[in-house]
Scaffold this motif. Structure first.
Motif, PDB file in Angstrom:
ATOM      1  N   GLY A 164       0.804  -1.219   0.000  1.00  0.00           N
ATOM      2  CA  GLY A 164       0.000   0.000   0.000  1.00  0.00           C
ATOM      3  C   GLY A 164       0.836   1.268   0.000  1.00  0.00           C
ATOM      4  O   GLY A 164       0.298   2.357  -0.190  1.00  0.00           O
ATOM      5  N   SER A 165       2.159   1.135   0.203  1.00  0.00           N
ATOM      6  CA  SER A 165       2.991   2.339   0.232  1.00  0.00           C
ATOM      7  C   SER A 165       4.001   2.386  -0.906  1.00  0.00           C
ATOM      8  O   SER A 165       4.687   3.391  -1.083  1.00  0.00           O
ATOM      9  CB  SER A 165       3.723   2.451   1.571  1.00  0.00           C
ATOM     10  OG  SER A 165       4.764   1.500   1.659  1.00  0.00           O
ATOM     11  N   ILE A 166       4.090   1.289  -1.683  1.00  0.00           N
ATOM     12  CA  ILE A 166       5.065   1.271  -2.778  1.00  0.00           C
ATOM     13  C   ILE A 166       4.451   0.699  -4.052  1.00  0.00           C
ATOM     14  O   ILE A 166       3.431   0.005  -4.016  1.00  0.00           O
ATOM     15  CB  ILE A 166       6.320   0.417  -2.437  1.00  0.00           C
ATOM     16  CG1 ILE A 166       5.960  -1.063  -2.255  1.00  0.00           C
ATOM     17  CG2 ILE A 166       7.045   0.968  -1.215  1.00  0.00           C
ATOM     18  CD1 ILE A 166       7.178  -1.985  -2.187  1.00  0.00           C
ATOM     19  N   LYS A 167       5.122   1.008  -5.172  1.00  0.00           N
ATOM     20  CA  LYS A 167       4.767   0.377  -6.445  1.00  0.00           C
ATOM     21  C   LYS A 167       6.044  -0.258  -6.997  1.00  0.00           C
ATOM     22  O   LYS A 167       7.053   0.443  -7.208  1.00  0.00           O
ATOM     23  CB  LYS A 167       4.249   1.443  -7.419  1.00  0.00           C
ATOM     24  CG  LYS A 167       3.931   0.908  -8.786  1.00  0.00           C
ATOM     25  CD  LYS A 167       3.503   2.033  -9.737  1.00  0.00           C
ATOM     26  CE  LYS A 167       3.518   1.545 -11.160  1.00  0.00           C
ATOM     27  NZ  LYS A 167       3.577   2.651 -12.120  1.00  0.00           N
ATOM     28  N   VAL A 168       6.005  -1.575  -7.192  1.00  0.00           N
ATOM     29  CA  VAL A 168       7.183  -2.271  -7.717  1.00  0.00           C
ATOM     30  C   VAL A 168       7.313  -1.967  -9.207  1.00  0.00           C
ATOM     31  O   VAL A 168       6.357  -2.118  -9.975  1.00  0.00           O
ATOM     32  CB  VAL A 168       7.065  -3.795  -7.469  1.00  0.00           C
ATOM     33  CG1 VAL A 168       8.211  -4.532  -8.152  1.00  0.00           C
ATOM     34  CG2 VAL A 168       7.042  -4.091  -5.971  1.00  0.00           C
ATOM     35  N   LEU A 169       8.507  -1.533  -9.619  1.00  0.00           N
ATOM     36  CA  LEU A 169       8.737  -1.197 -11.026  1.00  0.00           C
ATOM     37  C   LEU A 169       9.330  -2.368 -11.799  1.00  0.00           C
ATOM     38  O   LEU A 169       9.056  -2.541 -12.983  1.00  0.00           O
ATOM     39  CB  LEU A 169       9.680   0.005 -11.134  1.00  0.00           C
ATOM     40  CG  LEU A 169       9.193   1.300 -10.485  1.00  0.00           C
ATOM     41  CD1 LEU A 169      10.295   2.361 -10.536  1.00  0.00           C
ATOM     42  CD2 LEU A 169       7.937   1.810 -11.186  1.00  0.00           C
ATOM     43  N   GLY A 170      10.146  -3.154 -11.124  1.00  0.00           N
ATOM     44  CA  GLY A 170      10.761  -4.298 -11.808  1.00  0.00           C
ATOM     45  C   GLY A 170      11.916  -4.851 -11.004  1.00  0.00           C
ATOM     46  O   GLY A 170      12.347  -4.241 -10.024  1.00  0.00           O
ATOM     47  N   THR A 171      12.382  -6.022 -11.418  1.00  0.00           N
ATOM     48  CA  THR A 171      13.528  -6.629 -10.736  1.00  0.00           C
ATOM     49  C   THR A 171      14.579  -7.027 -11.763  1.00  0.00           C
ATOM     50  O   THR A 171      14.276  -7.268 -12.936  1.00  0.00           O
ATOM     51  CB  THR A 171      13.154  -7.895  -9.944  1.00  0.00           C
ATOM     52  OG1 THR A 171      12.568  -8.824 -10.859  1.00  0.00           O
ATOM     53  CG2 THR A 171      12.197  -7.618  -8.818  1.00  0.00           C
TER      54      THR A 171
END
Ligand code: N7H
Length: 461
Positions: A164-171
């Motif tokens: 709820g506090s972050i958005k994953v962009l990629g790994t």
């Protein structure tokens, strides 16, 4: 002595690892993130813990233990945009950090950039990077372990804690190479041999020059900048670069340009050329010590592997001035006594990514699967460390002397051709054309790896 409980574990010692993932994310709700970060901090591994676990792994191995110890370690680092998203207004006193790596790669060489290739419009470059790295990256988790499964579980734990506090962009995920290639980078060379002995952390081996802790850690003795923010102490600037390596093309180039000499077979001639481009044999033996043939015993002995400083080689007969190793750390042999070599030391903790070269690629000499290095380095000052080494030494054909040529491994010339010299001991001034980049930058970012106390006091609420 340094407070090893307070320094994140990858900085000085490096995580023990078979696999390592870098998870890049944005902070979408700063207030919530700060609250939730509290629960994440216990999962962040400090240097003391990494040292203990590394010791346990070695004992397990030495006692004939079966399999790999199940271990995972995590660190966290923030870009300048991440600090801004969190409302942390303190300036860390490093303009390359503040502006970010995309800005560094988007400036032309004339305007101070690091010369990544890409589309040039006026004074601006649109670097040919993976889309992931053109997004606004705020932070990264570095997670290493003995298996991909363990790492994935840890990443799930960490991202769930921040839900709820972050958005994953990629790994991006790296893997140590198999079998005897473990510890070797994708071109086949032994890596991680010349990290500097940091005073207060480890004693120097024969030939190693002690590095002041402030060269790597902000606010410690030897840091060239007075840091305004008290929390900066024991933090370090972390450079991430995804560097694709054209291994089949590199090998074909070595074959086609094999050095010739009495008693050298074609294979030995291409091995020798490779060693002269890098500055070490594939085993890691330094060519300043072993200019004619590999010497695995030198590579295996910590008191020999760095016991050289080129002062015996003013003519580059033993090691080219432009060899990657000699460009990146001229020791005492660029210009004898050259000042400022020691303040440019960096600690490298990268890991290879991608599959082994396939038969099809080896026989065609053409890359069909992306592979290379997830390059990681730590320093207290980007304009002395990574940025300088890349721009002012690797990319500068006139360092240390006019016409020495580019660093053949990582030297970049934007979209322009490159040459290097000193590679042929029988024709030291001859220029060797490098037909293409063998190391192609795919993106990255500049981060700060805060101390554990900074995470607690400044980052978490
Ligand atoms: Fe390098 N390589 O395989 O050719 N590097 N490097 N590097 N590098 C080193 O001595 C390599 C890169 C440094 O103290 C070794 O530990 C590759 C960047 C420095 O004498 C090998 C890539 C930068 C050193 C390689 C790559 C540096 C060093 C020998 C990219 C900084 C220590 C192992 C894909 C801008 C020099 C060892 C010293 C050593 C290779 C990248 C810097 C084998 C393939 C981007 C400071």
């Amino acid at each position: 002595a340094l407070n090893l409980d307070n320094i994140q574990g990858d900085v000085l010692e490096g995580f023990p690892k078979r696999f390592e993932s870098f998870l890049f994310f944005q902070i979408t709700n700063a207030t919530l993130f700060r609250q939730k970060l509290k629960a994440v901090i216990p999962f962040i591994t400090n240097t003391t813990k990494v040292l203990a676990d590394t010791k346990a792994i070695n004992e397990h191995k030495n006692n004939g233990g079966k399999g790999l110890l199940k271990l995972s370690h995590a660190n966290i680092a923030f870009s300048a945009k991440g600090l801004k998203a969190l409302g942390i207004a303190d300036q860390l006193g490093d303009s390359f950090f503040t502006n970010g790596q995309l800005a560094d790669a988007s400036a032309t060489f004339a305007n101070g950039g690091i010369e990544d290739p890409g589309k040039v419009t006026g004074t601006t470059i649109d670097p040919a990077w993976d889309p992931l790295f053109k997004q606004e990256i705020h932070a990264v988790f570095i997670v290493a372990g003995e298996s991909q499964l363990t790492i994935n579980a840890e990443l799930v734990t960490l991202t769930t804690l921040l839900l709820g506090s972050i958005k994953v962009l990629g790994t991006e995920t790296g893997n140590v190479r198999p079998g005897n290639e473990a510890g070797h980078e994708p071109f086949g060379f032994n890596d991680g041999l010349s990290n500097p002995p940091v005073i207060g952390f480890r004693a120097p081996n024969t030939g190693e020059i002690p590095t002041k802790p402030g060269v790597i850690l902000l606010g410690e003795d030897g840091d060239s900048v007075t840091r305004q923010a008290p929390w900066a102490k024991d933090s370090s600037f972390f450079v991430f670069r995804k560097l694709e390596q054209r291994v089949p093309e590199f090998n074909l180039f070595l074959k086609q340009n094999a050095l010739k000499g009495p008693g050298l077979t074609a294979d030995q001639g291409s091995e020798l050329l490779g060693a002269r481009l890098v500055g070490r044999w594939k085993s890691g033996a330094p060519i300043d010590r072993d200019p004619l043939a590999d010497n695995p015993a030198d590579a295996a002995d910590p008191n020999k592997v760095n016991d050289f400083d080129y002062s015996d080689d003013p003519t580059e007969i033993r090691c080219p001035f432009a060899a990657h190793l000699r460009k990146m750390n001229p020791r005492n042999g660029a210009i004898p006594g050259l000042a400022g070599v020691q303040v440019r030391r960096i600690i490298r903790q990268g890991i290879p990514y991608g599959p082994e070269v396939t038969f099809d690629e080896a026989s065609s000499g053409v890359t069909k699967h992306s592979r290379g290095l997830l390059f990681v380095c730590y320093q207290s000052n980007l304009s002395l460390g990574f940025h300088f080494l890349q721009r002012t030494w690797a990319n500068n054909p006139n360092f240390p002397n006019a016409t020495n040529g580019f660093d053949p491994i990582i030297g970049q010339a934007g979209n322009n051709p490159r040459t290097t010299s000193g590679t042929d001991p029988n024709n030291l001034t001859g220029q060797l054309n490098l037909p293409q980049l063998f190391v192609v930058p795919k993106g990255g970012e500049y981060f700060v790896s805060p101390s554990i106390s900074a995470l607690k006091t400044t980052f978490a609420a």
